[in-house]
Scaffold this motif. Structure first.
Motif, mmCIF file in Angstrom:
data_model
loop_
_atom_site.group_PDB
_atom_site.id
_atom_site.type_symbol
_atom_site.label_atom_id
_atom_site.label_comp_id
_atom_site.label_asym_id
_atom_site.label_seq_id
_atom_site.Cartn_x
_atom_site.Cartn_y
_atom_site.Cartn_z
ATOM 1 N N HIS A 29 0.823 -1.217 0.000
ATOM 2 C CA HIS A 29 0.000 0.000 0.000
ATOM 3 C C HIS A 29 0.851 1.259 0.000
ATOM 4 N N ASP A 30 1.978 1.221 0.723
ATOM 5 C CA ASP A 30 2.833 2.407 0.775
ATOM 6 C C ASP A 30 3.834 2.453 -0.386
ATOM 7 N N LYS A 31 3.751 1.473 -1.285
ATOM 8 C CA LYS A 31 4.583 1.385 -2.492
ATOM 9 C C LYS A 31 6.066 1.166 -2.187
ATOM 10 N N LYS A 32 6.393 0.692 -0.979
ATOM 11 C CA LYS A 32 7.795 0.471 -0.612
ATOM 12 C C LYS A 32 8.236 -0.972 -0.794
ATOM 13 N N LEU A 33 7.312 -1.909 -0.763
ATOM 14 C CA LEU A 33 7.652 -3.329 -0.897
ATOM 15 C C LEU A 33 7.124 -3.886 -2.203
#
Length: 68
Positions: A29-33
């Motif tokens: 969701h936070d586009k980090k993984l």
């Protein structure tokens, strides 16, 4: 459906980490993984857990690279 009883003497386990290279799967969701990073991490962890046992782990992708 698998119906054979598990082997107690060991064998080969093939682990497919799935996405890799430019195909990263989905993002958190936070586009980090990236999915490709998580699946490769789990595949390598499972391979390490099987070291020293009667089971041999074969990874379909032991590193992240573009085969195309």
């Amino acid at each position: 459906m698998l119906t054979a009883a598990p082997r107690k003497t060991g064998g080969i386990v093939v682990i497919d980490a799935g996405h890799g290279g430019p195909n990263f799967g989905t993002l958190s969701h936070d586009k980090k993984l990236k999915e490709k990073d998580l699946t490769l991490d789990w595949a390598l962890r499972i391979q390490k857990l099987l070291e020293g046992t009667a089971w041999k782990a074969v990874l379909t992708r032991p590193v992240d690279l573009d085969l195309g």
